[in-house]
Design an enzyme around this catalytic site. Sequence first.
Site, PDB file in Angstrom:
ATOM      1  N   LYS A  38      31.393  32.681   1.533  1.00 20.32           N
ATOM      2  CA  LYS A  38      30.196  32.489   2.564  1.00 20.32           C
ATOM      3  C   LYS A  38      30.423  30.983   3.119  1.00 20.32           C
ATOM      4  CE  LYS A  38      26.853  30.318  -0.631  1.00 20.32           C
ATOM      5  NZ  LYS A  38      26.193  30.783  -1.865  1.00 20.32           N
ATOM      6  N   ARG A 133      15.260  28.579  -8.305  1.00 18.64           N
ATOM      7  CA  ARG A 133      15.493  29.292  -7.321  1.00 18.64           C
ATOM      8  C   ARG A 133      15.635  30.754  -7.654  1.00 18.64           C
ATOM      9  NH1 ARG A 133      21.337  28.891  -3.800  1.00 18.64           N
ATOM     10  NH2 ARG A 133      21.955  30.457  -5.088  1.00 18.64           N
TER      11      ARG A 133
END
Length: 365
Positions: A38, A133
């Site tokens: 990514k 997260r």
Amino acid sequence: MERQFPRLIVHEKRFQQNVEAAMARCREMGIAVCGVIKGCHALPPIARIMRQYGTSSLGTSRLEQVKRCRDAGIEGPYWLIRIPAMSELPDVVSLCEVSLQSDLTTIKALEQECAKQNKSHSVIVMADLGDLREGFWDKDEMVAACVAIERTMPYLHLLGIGVNLSCYGSVRPTVEKMNDLVAIAQRIESEIGRPLEVVSGGATSSFTLVHNRTMPKGINNLRMGELFLVNLPTSWGVTDMDYMRTDAFTLQAEVIEIREKPSHPQGELCIDAFGRKPTYVDIGVRKRVLLAMGRADVGDMDNLIPRDEGITVVGGSSDHCILDVTDCKRDLKVGDIVEFSLLYGHLLFLTSREDVNIIYDANNN
Ligand SMILES: *Cc1c(COP(=O)(O)O)cnc(C)c1O
């Protein structure tokens, strides 16, 4: 029309050396790697090198990038490493072999989607060990979810568990955190009566434990992109990683103005192009260069790494970058090219713009 600059040069050999050097160390410690693409917008030549030189799978947070690499003929398996949205599940099943999961509602819907497509799919269940997260916070709930997948969801395969650290909460991956994950894995294994294939100890930041050879035995996977692309950030405290290069990518930008100017703006100050109120230090008149490149191309510019000594990035705006070149030995002129090494964020921006000229250099070391 193709723009010449800014130009991003991908030095394929250097990048390949990075992948090989890091993979050799991982292999020694029994760690398989999911190569995360990514950070470079899944540029197929980069994904191909990651896969060819030792990563056992490819991962990204975005399904379009999986499609891009599959269409380019690059073999998976592909891992979706951002917890999927409900709206993405049909594509998750059709495009990816593996996904990270942390929500039982989504997991149940994924099982149903698999049934609909008559396709099996593997999941890595995420634990939150303090970085705040993704991941299960309550570990009893996590174990119960894993048992539910194993016993009640025939289309889903519980491939293993994982953790992510240092991304939001900046929590350091330590031996203790890794041992916490291994302990959760052992609880799940005793409940389901078989070993988990994957215990994934994090991203590039967890490579510090491979580098130091302190990674606990039970961890057998990492998901890494940044390490291969631009090396481990120096802020992780590792300064002896001479086996990795930081010049696998070169950014070139063109000089469009060069002039002596004061270092402090003149007039009444309000806000800059991004609504901020920066402070300016007056160090007198300086020789300044303007580049045809800006935050739209690279994101933050202050941390770009000029290859020439004596150049500092002063700032800029969306399409301009201002350099102080007073101390630079090179006599720069309009039309000259200035080169930079990059950090992760720069590469992220540069590779996702259509008007940055990307060149592959297959020869030079
Ligand atoms: C981005 C990401 C990674 C890879 O991070 P790097 O710092 O590039 O190694 C791994 N796991 C998850 C869940 C991610 O979101």
